[in-house]
Design a protein around this motif. Structure first.
Motif, short mmCIF file in Angstrom:
data_model
loop_
_atom_site.label_atom_id
_atom_site.label_comp_id
_atom_site.label_asym_id
_atom_site.label_seq_id
_atom_site.Cartn_x
_atom_site.Cartn_y
_atom_site.Cartn_z
N GLU A 132 -15.73 25.69 37.27
CA GLU A 132 -15.17 25.76 35.92
C GLU A 132 -16.27 25.92 34.88
OE1 GLU A 132 -14.66 23.46 38.11
OE2 GLU A 132 -12.54 22.99 38.37
N ALA A 133 -17.35 25.14 35.03
CA ALA A 133 -18.46 25.23 34.07
C ALA A 133 -19.18 26.57 34.18
CB ALA A 133 -19.44 24.07 34.28
N ARG A 134 -19.31 27.12 35.40
CA ARG A 134 -19.97 28.42 35.54
C ARG A 134 -19.13 29.53 34.90
NH1 ARG A 134 -23.84 27.77 39.94
NH2 ARG A 134 -24.03 25.52 40.21
N LEU A 135 -17.80 29.46 35.06
CA LEU A 135 -16.93 30.44 34.40
C LEU A 135 -17.02 30.33 32.89
CD1 LEU A 135 -13.75 30.25 36.66
CD2 LEU A 135 -15.28 32.20 36.42
N LEU A 136 -17.07 29.10 32.38
CA LEU A 136 -17.21 28.93 30.94
C LEU A 136 -18.54 29.50 30.45
CD1 LEU A 136 -16.12 27.84 28.29
CD2 LEU A 136 -17.10 25.61 28.87
N ALA A 137 -19.60 29.34 31.24
CA ALA A 137 -20.90 29.91 30.86
C ALA A 137 -20.82 31.43 30.78
CB ALA A 137 -21.97 29.48 31.86
N LEU A 138 -20.11 32.07 31.72
CA LEU A 138 -19.93 33.53 31.66
C LEU A 138 -19.15 33.94 30.42
CD1 LEU A 138 -19.09 34.45 35.37
CD2 LEU A 138 -20.99 35.36 34.03
N ALA A 139 -18.09 33.20 30.12
CA ALA A 139 -17.28 33.54 28.95
C ALA A 139 -18.07 33.39 27.66
CB ALA A 139 -16.03 32.66 28.91
N LEU A 140 -18.87 32.33 27.55
CA LEU A 140 -19.63 32.12 26.32
C LEU A 140 -20.77 33.13 26.20
CD1 LEU A 140 -19.83 28.21 26.22
CD2 LEU A 140 -18.17 29.73 25.14
N ALA A 141 -21.33 33.56 27.33
CA ALA A 141 -22.41 34.55 27.28
C ALA A 141 -21.92 35.88 26.72
CB ALA A 141 -23.01 34.75 28.67
N THR A 142 -20.63 36.19 26.93
CA THR A 142 -20.08 37.44 26.42
C THR A 142 -19.29 37.24 25.12
OG1 THR A 142 -18.08 37.14 27.77
CG2 THR A 142 -19.89 38.41 28.72
N GLY A 143 -19.23 36.01 24.61
CA GLY A 143 -18.43 35.74 23.41
C GLY A 143 -19.23 35.24 22.24
N ALA A 144 -20.54 35.51 22.20
CA ALA A 144 -21.39 35.08 21.08
C ALA A 144 -21.99 36.31 20.41
CB ALA A 144 -22.50 34.15 21.58
N ASP A 145 -22.44 36.12 19.16
CA ASP A 145 -23.05 37.23 18.44
C ASP A 145 -24.54 37.30 18.73
OD1 ASP A 145 -24.14 35.13 17.05
OD2 ASP A 145 -23.05 35.49 15.19
N GLY A 146 -25.25 38.17 18.02
CA GLY A 146 -26.67 38.35 18.29
C GLY A 146 -27.51 37.13 18.05
N GLU A 147 -27.09 36.21 17.20
CA GLU A 147 -27.84 34.99 16.93
C GLU A 147 -27.39 33.84 17.81
OE1 GLU A 147 -27.53 34.15 12.80
OE2 GLU A 147 -28.45 36.05 12.18
N GLY A 148 -26.44 34.08 18.71
CA GLY A 148 -25.98 33.04 19.60
C GLY A 148 -24.78 32.26 19.10
N ARG A 149 -24.25 32.56 17.93
CA ARG A 149 -23.09 31.84 17.40
C ARG A 149 -21.82 32.29 18.13
NH1 ARG A 149 -23.42 33.20 11.19
NH2 ARG A 149 -23.46 35.28 12.18
N LEU A 150 -20.98 31.34 18.49
CA LEU A 150 -19.76 31.65 19.27
C LEU A 150 -18.74 32.33 18.37
CD1 LEU A 150 -19.35 28.38 21.36
CD2 LEU A 150 -20.56 30.49 21.95
N GLY A 151 -18.13 33.41 18.88
CA GLY A 151 -17.15 34.15 18.13
C GLY A 151 -17.80 35.11 17.15
N ARG A 152 -16.98 35.95 16.57
CA ARG A 152 -17.49 36.90 15.57
C ARG A 152 -17.80 36.15 14.29
NH1 ARG A 152 -17.13 42.03 17.26
NH2 ARG A 152 -15.70 42.49 18.99
#
Length: 524
Positions: free
Chosen positions: A444-464
């Motif tokens: 579960e935590a590894r899947l969340l890490a994948l989702a957050l890696a593709t769901g952050a902006d260039g500065e690392g902030r989550l979401g647009r």
């Protein structure tokens, strides 16, 4: 006067001995521990670590059994004219005279690499001049007048008659037991009011002494202050590359000025090296804070470098979430499908070995592979047991029929065969990240890490624009209840993946840490 001089001449030189750690021969791991004392035999140890431990133990045994430092001993450094730690200020300058002084101490001096340890009986001033010296014992104060006091007393007797001093007949008095009758005591004459000339402080920077007569005075003060600032920086608990860059820049400017005054080529070379050090430290500081130098590209060196690659990674994750063959599948099955999809994304076929499955956080990989075979999502050449036991020299051929292109269906993905291993390698780096492995995080935590890696902006902030990611989306992707999402966020925060994370009823906000920014696929 003759008696004191004779006693001074009979003073012995301070003791000195060395314990060394030397290699036995080229290409060999064993080392030899030797001691300069004649009664100590050399030892041969199997490794450098064992040799260093034996050398330190041997040295401590000598210190425990040896005599204390003698207050009447000559300084061991003085016997060698302080050549062990006093260096000339420059190639055209003579070594400055060194004055021994202070109590006699027993010190241990070692090199920075831990190859030798030297014990010396020297004065406290020379001990302070050694950067690695550690004082083991201090000699008690010498009893009776020193030779210098005797000379001073002879001079007073021969030049002028000494005033008669009235001594107490009852011994010394203390503040808590005053005598019943006052004892008369003659007050000494006041000292001369002529001001004492203070010698200007002598600075040291980069193993160079700043001359007292260096002009202009502002340059001398700048060099002295820089030396103190560099030594203070070395004592900081945490580095500050911005401060270090400024110090190197000031050092370069000061050394160029010093070279102009003294016409010393070595100073000019040191100034150029300081300029290079300042530029390097400043560049490292910009990379650390995520900024780019002027005229250069982004400071973060990402594993996937192009926006098209980031979009392809998001497309693969979205396809797996939307076309999972097992609607109620657990997170382990979802993670396995993601990794197998990336292995077969281009042509629907690929190779797999047992280590690929064992490296994932799966409790029963054989059962999961069997489920995917039963529902028809996966085909393999052989049995599940053969797949688990396969090795890199004989991999197992696998295929995902839904990803196999034909004349009527080119497949769900548009990237080429060179892009597939890049995406697969990126997912392997995220899922098998070092701190996630050490923390033994679940699927579960590894899947969340994948989702957050593709769901952050260039500065690392989550979401647009840092607005966060919907909790419902993340819980669906990780195959967990929304109430369990907070625990997963805490695990990623403890693994230094997330910072400033906040889970509300609707969104997860926060940012990726600087450490994992290279694994991110920024939103464009």
């Amino acid at each position: 006067m003759g008696v004191e001089a004779h006693a001074t001449n009979e003073r012995v030189t301070g003791r000195r001995w060395t314990v060394r750690l030397d290699p036995v021969g080229r290409g060999r791991a064993d080392v030899r521990v030797s001691c300069s004392r004649p009664a100590c035999a050399a030892q041969v140890l199997p490794s450098a670590g064992a040799g260093r431990t034996a050398a330190v133990a041997h040295l401590k045994a000598h210190l425990r059994a040896g005599a204390a430092p003698r207050p009447s001993a000559h300084c061991a450094c003085r016997a060698e004219e302080c050549h062990t730690h006093i260096r000339p200020a420059g190639p055209r300058e003579r070594p400055a005279p060194w004055r021994c002084g202070g109590a006699v101490v027993l010190v241990v001096v070692t090199d920075r690499e831990g190859r030798w340890w030297q014990v010396m009986e020297c004065c406290s001033r020379c001990a302070a001049a050694h950067p690695t010296a550690k004082i083991v014992a201090t000699a008690p104060a010498a009893e009776g007048p020193t030779p210098a006091d005797a000379v001073r007393a002879d001079t007073v007797r021969t030049d002028t008659p000494a005033p008669a001093a009235t001594l107490s007949a009852v011994g010394p008095h203390f503040s808590h037991s005053a005598p019943a009758t006052a004892v008369p005591r003659q007050v000494p004459a006041p000292r001369s009011t002529r001001p004492v000339r203070k010698r200007p402080r002598r600075g040291r920077i980069a193993q160079r002494f700043v001359p007292h007569d260096l002009r202009p005075v502002a340059l001398r003060d700048e060099l002295t202050e820089l030396g103190e600032l560099f030594r203070a920086y070395q004592q900081r608990p945490e580095p500050d590359l911005a401060v270090l860059a400024d110090l190197h820049a000031r050092k370069a400017e000061a050394f160029f000025a010093w070279a102009e005054v003294t016409a010393d080529t070595g100073l000019r070379l040191d100034a150029r090296r300081a300029e290079q050090a300042a530029a390097t430290a400043r560049l490292q500081h910009l990379h650390r804070i995520g900024q780019a130098p002027d005229g250069e590209g982004p400071a973060v060196a990402r594993l996937l470098t192009a926006p098209a690659q980031w979009d392809h990674a998001r497309a693969v994750l979205a396809h797996v979430a939307a076309h999972a063959p097992l609607p109620g599948a657990e997170a382990e099955a979802r993670l396995l499908m993601v990794m197998l999809t990336l292995r077969t994304a281009h042509a629907g076929v690929g190779n797999l070995v047992g280590q690929d499955l064992k490296g994932l956080p799966l409790r029963d990989p054989e059962h999961l592979v069997g489920q995917l075979l039963e529902c028809g999502w996966l085909d393999i050449s052989g049995t599940v047991e053969e797949l688990i036991a396969s090795r890199p020299e004989s991999p197992t051929r696998i295929s995902v029929p839904s990803l196999t292109p034909d004349d009527n269906d080119p497949g769900p993905f548009t990237f080429g065969k060179k892009m597939r291993p890049k995406l697969s390698g990126w997912a392997q780096r995220v899922v098998g990240e070092k701190k996630l492995r050490k923390a033994k995080t679940e699927a579960e935590a590894r899947l969340l890490a994948l989702a957050l890696a593709t769901g952050a902006d260039g500065e690392g902030r989550l979401g647009r624009e840092g607005q966060g990611i919907a909790v419902e989306t993340l819980s669906s992707w990780c195959a967990v209840d929304s109430g369990d999402l907070r625990e997963l966020v805490d695990r990623l925060t403890a693994a230094d993946w997330l910072a400033e994370a906040d889970v509300t009823d609707t969104h997860l906000t926060g940012r990726l840490t600087e450490r994992v920014l290279p694994l991110g696929c920024p939103l464009t």
